[in-house]
Design an enzyme around this catalytic site. Structure first.
Site, PDB file in Angstrom:
ATOM      1  N   LYS A 157      39.417  44.712  49.485  1.00 42.83           N
ATOM      2  CA  LYS A 157      40.065  45.648  50.383  1.00 42.83           C
ATOM      3  C   LYS A 157      39.328  46.997  50.391  1.00 42.83           C
ATOM      4  O   LYS A 157      38.179  47.064  50.768  1.00 42.83           O
ATOM      5  CB  LYS A 157      41.539  45.788  49.986  1.00 42.83           C
ATOM      6  CG  LYS A 157      42.257  44.439  49.803  1.00 42.83           C
ATOM      7  CD  LYS A 157      42.170  43.518  50.996  1.00 42.83           C
ATOM      8  CE  LYS A 157      43.132  42.338  50.936  1.00 42.83           C
ATOM      9  NZ  LYS A 157      42.928  41.384  49.842  1.00 42.83           N
TER      10      LYS A 157
ATOM     11  N   ASP B 299      49.355  46.586  40.417  1.00 40.00           N
ATOM     12  CA  ASP B 299      48.423  46.247  41.487  1.00 40.00           C
ATOM     13  C   ASP B 299      48.158  47.536  42.261  1.00 40.00           C
ATOM     14  O   ASP B 299      49.036  48.045  42.962  1.00 40.00           O
ATOM     15  CB  ASP B 299      49.024  45.172  42.386  1.00 40.00           C
ATOM     16  CG  ASP B 299      48.049  44.688  43.461  1.00 40.00           C
ATOM     17  OD1 ASP B 299      47.151  45.463  43.849  1.00 40.00           O
ATOM     18  OD2 ASP B 299      48.204  43.546  43.932  1.00 40.00           O
TER      19      ASP B 299
ATOM     20  N   TYR C 253      53.301  41.002  47.186  1.00 37.95           N
ATOM     21  CA  TYR C 253      52.324  40.332  48.046  1.00 37.95           C
ATOM     22  C   TYR C 253      52.587  38.825  48.034  1.00 37.95           C
ATOM     23  O   TYR C 253      52.837  38.223  46.982  1.00 37.95           O
ATOM     24  CB  TYR C 253      50.908  40.647  47.565  1.00 37.95           C
ATOM     25  CG  TYR C 253      49.844  39.793  48.188  1.00 37.95           C
ATOM     26  CD1 TYR C 253      49.699  39.714  49.568  1.00 37.95           C
ATOM     27  CD2 TYR C 253      48.977  39.045  47.402  1.00 37.95           C
ATOM     28  CE1 TYR C 253      48.728  38.920  50.148  1.00 37.95           C
ATOM     29  CE2 TYR C 253      47.994  38.250  47.969  1.00 37.95           C
ATOM     30  CZ  TYR C 253      47.879  38.188  49.341  1.00 37.95           C
ATOM     31  OH  TYR C 253      46.912  37.396  49.910  1.00 37.95           O
TER      32      TYR C 253
ATOM     33  N   ARG D 138      27.397  32.909  34.396  1.00 38.40           N
ATOM     34  CA  ARG D 138      28.854  32.854  34.380  1.00 38.40           C
ATOM     35  C   ARG D 138      29.396  33.760  33.285  1.00 38.40           C
ATOM     36  O   ARG D 138      30.412  34.437  33.445  1.00 38.40           O
ATOM     37  CB  ARG D 138      29.344  31.415  34.170  1.00 38.40           C
ATOM     38  CG  ARG D 138      30.838  31.325  33.902  1.00 38.40           C
ATOM     39  CD  ARG D 138      31.360  29.900  33.998  1.00 38.40           C
ATOM     40  NE  ARG D 138      30.544  28.917  33.335  1.00 38.40           N
ATOM     41  CZ  ARG D 138      30.508  28.698  32.018  1.00 38.40           C
ATOM     42  NH1 ARG D 138      31.261  29.435  31.206  1.00 38.40           N
ATOM     43  NH2 ARG D 138      29.736  27.760  31.510  1.00 38.40           N
TER      44      ARG D 138
END
Length: 380
Positions: free
Chosen positions: A200, A175, A103, A50
């Site tokens: 994406k 973004d 978004y 982690r």
């Protein structure tokens, strides 16, 4: 690697062939923990997956390199990255500015979650720097923009917006998911933080979910790293591997995405059932000049408005055969969706509500003649 070309960095940054085996590709280090040489004697800084994983580290260094940044951090999704930067930079009583066509997931997180913790927000058109300046308040700590925006493809002037934010003592987050680092590099234009849904274009094959943050600010990176470890929304090593595999071909894929999108824009612009084409590459687009100034090309995303309203728009989506009706974007395959009922349903009834006649197309890298034929038969 700052003096090397984009594709060279995308292929090589963060990794040299492994000394022991000569492995050209970074291995998938599927280990949750790492042996220590004595108490506290970590090997190369690794102790628990982690906190850090060798495969993830290579991805983070690679992401930083292709964004011309210093620090990169990987996350389990784009929304996890968004959540981390909001928590790292905002406190109760603070204010941020977001686009009026942001978004839907970003808006939902801010409006439904962060507002409960005393975070205020205002909306402003991303392509109107004067409106952004008016939206800034004395307690504004963050200006958040997408450019191009999702799904209306508005374009913000990054350099001008950075100046406005910095003059007010705020940070600018960009973004960069739609543009990708190949087409646009916001840090070079004054942005403080770049955020990506690596799901994406960076992954590029619709087979991995992830997110990333890149910055040149050591304090911001330290705050993000603390949350990355403390909250634990990290990508697994296989996710990191798949994302890196996608990044290696980003440049060539984006060229094909752009080629296909430009041809489809010509076809859609001439079609009688399309009332408006939203694409920054059109000279008639209000953000064309800004896009031409800060982008290499204009991207693979197109939005259109359909004559006949919502029903006609949804029927168009349902009739395509090569374009797949699905959420997400940026993969090698072409996708089509109705934002008002799908990705941006959370904005219904708000200042960010999208037009009911809007259809968003993520143009893939298939043969362009097949994409044109598909669109024409679906509209016809």
């Amino acid at each position: 690697m700052t003096d090397q070309g984009f594709s060279t960095k995308a292929i090589h940054a963060g990794w040299d062939p492994e000394a022991r085996t000569g492995a050209v590709n970074v291995p998938i280090y599927a280990s949750s923990t790492f042996a220590q040489d004595g108490v506290g004697g970590m090997r190369d800084g690794f102790e628990y997956a982690r906190t850090g994983n060798p495969t993830r580290r290579v991805l983070e260094e690679n992401m930083a390199a292709i964004e011309n940044g210093t620090y990169g951090r990987g996350f389990s999704s784009g929304m996890a990255a968004t959540d981390a930067i909001l928590r790292a930079t905002l406190r109760p009583g603070d204010h941020l500015v977001i686009p009026n066509d942001a978004y839907g997931g970003t808006y939902r997180l801010i409006d439904k979650v962060f507002s409960q913790w005393g975070i205020e927000y205002s909306v402003a058109p991303v392509n109107d720097v004067a409106a952004i300046a008016r939206a800034i308040k004395p307690n504004t700590k963050l200006v958040w923009i997408e450019t191009p925006t999702n799904p209306l493809l508005n374009v913000g002037d990054i350099a001008a917006t950075a100046q406005i934010a910095h003059d007010a003592g705020a940070k600018l987050v960009v973004d960069n998911t739609f543009a990708t680092p190949y087409l646009q590099q916001p840090l070079d234009l004054g942005a403080d933080i770049v955020v990506h849904s690596t799901t994406k274009y960076l992954g590029g094959h619709s087979d991995v979910v992830g997110g990333a943050l890149v910055t040149n600010d050591s304090q911001i990176d330290a705050d993000i790293a603390f949350l990355q470890n403390g909250a634990g929304a990290v990508p697994g090593p296989f996710d990191a591997y798949l994302t890196m595999r996608g990044i290696k071909t980003l440049a060539v894929r984006m060229e094909r995405h752009c080629d296909n999108a430009e041809k489809l824009v010509e076809v859609l612009s001439a079609h009688p059932k399309v009332t408006e084409v939203l694409y920054p590459g059109l000279e008639s687009h209000p953000g064309h000049a800004a896009a031409a100034k800060q982008m290499r090309r204009f991207g693979g995303m197109i939005s259109v408005r359909i004559a006949g309203g919502q029903i006609a728009a949804q029927e168009f989506c349902a009739r395509t055969k090569v374009f797949t009706l699905a959420e997400s974007l940026g993969g090698i395959e072409s996708l089509i969706e109705h934002p008002g009922a799908m990705t941006h349903a959370s904005t219904a009834g708000s200042l960010l509500e999208v037009p009911a006649d809007l259809v968003r197309l993520s143009v893939g890298i298939e043969d362009i003649d097949d994409l044109v034929a598909d669109v024409e038969q679906a509209l016809g």
